[in-house]
Motif scaffolding. Structure first.
Motif, mmCIF file in Angstrom:
data_model
loop_
_atom_site.group_PDB
_atom_site.id
_atom_site.type_symbol
_atom_site.label_atom_id
_atom_site.label_comp_id
_atom_site.label_asym_id
_atom_site.label_seq_id
_atom_site.Cartn_x
_atom_site.Cartn_y
_atom_site.Cartn_z
ATOM 1 N N VAL A 122 0.902 -1.154 0.043
ATOM 2 C CA VAL A 122 -0.159 0.057 -0.164
ATOM 3 C C VAL A 122 1.059 1.152 -0.116
ATOM 4 N N LEU A 123 2.041 1.247 0.726
ATOM 5 C CA LEU A 123 2.954 2.290 0.696
ATOM 6 C C LEU A 123 3.542 2.820 -0.681
ATOM 7 N N VAL A 124 3.970 1.677 -1.138
ATOM 8 C CA VAL A 124 4.599 1.791 -2.710
ATOM 9 C C VAL A 124 3.486 2.156 -3.444
ATOM 10 N N ILE A 125 2.098 1.825 -3.544
ATOM 11 C CA ILE A 125 1.463 2.335 -4.555
ATOM 12 C C ILE A 125 1.161 3.713 -4.062
ATOM 13 N N GLY A 126 0.888 3.951 -2.811
ATOM 14 C CA GLY A 126 0.778 5.523 -2.596
ATOM 15 C C GLY A 126 2.067 6.455 -2.794
ATOM 16 N N VAL A 127 3.079 6.023 -2.955
ATOM 17 C CA VAL A 127 4.329 6.640 -3.338
ATOM 18 C C VAL A 127 4.365 6.704 -4.878
ATOM 19 N N TRP A 162 3.096 10.397 -9.334
ATOM 20 C CA TRP A 162 2.299 10.639 -10.609
ATOM 21 C C TRP A 162 1.534 11.881 -10.582
ATOM 22 N N ARG A 163 0.691 12.421 -9.333
ATOM 23 C CA ARG A 163 0.071 13.704 -9.464
ATOM 24 C C ARG A 163 1.007 14.709 -9.146
ATOM 25 N N LEU A 164 2.285 14.589 -8.783
ATOM 26 C CA LEU A 164 3.255 15.680 -8.708
ATOM 27 C C LEU A 164 3.724 16.021 -9.988
ATOM 28 N N TRP A 165 3.982 14.873 -10.915
ATOM 29 C CA TRP A 165 4.558 14.887 -12.061
ATOM 30 C C TRP A 165 3.365 15.531 -13.183
#
Length: 149
Positions: free
Chosen positions: A29-34, A39-42
């Motif tokens: 879940v942490l990896v998916i969140g990162v 993606w949102r920042l990019w």
């Protein structure tokens, strides 16, 4: 005796799958969140760059520097609104010095857009802080078109 050994070995591994699940699921879940956060920042950076490029393109369609500046600012802000990127605030800087060059010479219009985006809009609701995103777009003025500063 072999029966006792078989039972003892089976008891040693009981619950191992649950422990693995408890360790792996939060890590996954942490990896998916990162990945989603990255993606949102990019995506925010790409949207700001696209708004700057659209502003530069729109500015080159005007005949004078003052009109070009107004149009570039309006188009860049409109693009940010279309993308749904809420800037606090959005700063649009337009370099219209190309309009001062005589017709027949090459000239560029550059638009820089800087946007301060709340992290709660990009990542996690309630997350404090801001992230500053900037982008630049340059477009060439028509070489043989009449220009007014």
């Amino acid at each position: 005796m072999s029966r006792c050994r078989a039972r003892t070995q089976g008891r040693d591994e009981r619950g191992a799958a649950a422990v693995e699940l408890v360790i792996l699921v939060p890590a996954l879940v942490l990896v998916i969140g990162v990945l989603v956060a990255g993606w949102r920042l990019w995506s925010a950076r790409a949207e700001v760059t696209d708004a700057a490029a659209a502003g530069a393109r729109a500015a080159t369609l005007e005949r004078g520097g003052a009109q070009a500046r107004q149009r570039a600012e309006r188009v860049a802000q409109s693009n940010l609104d279309t993308f749904g990127l809420r800037c606090d605030p959005a700063a649009v800087s337009v370099d219209t010095t190309g309009f001062h060059r005589p017709s027949g010479s090459t000239a560029d219009i550059t638009v820089d857009v800087t946007c301060r985006v709340a992290l709660q809009d990009l990542l996690v609701p309630g997350l404090p802080g801001y992230w500053e995103v900037s982008g630049s777009g340059t477009h060439r003025l028509d070489t043989f078109r009449e220009r007014t500063p």
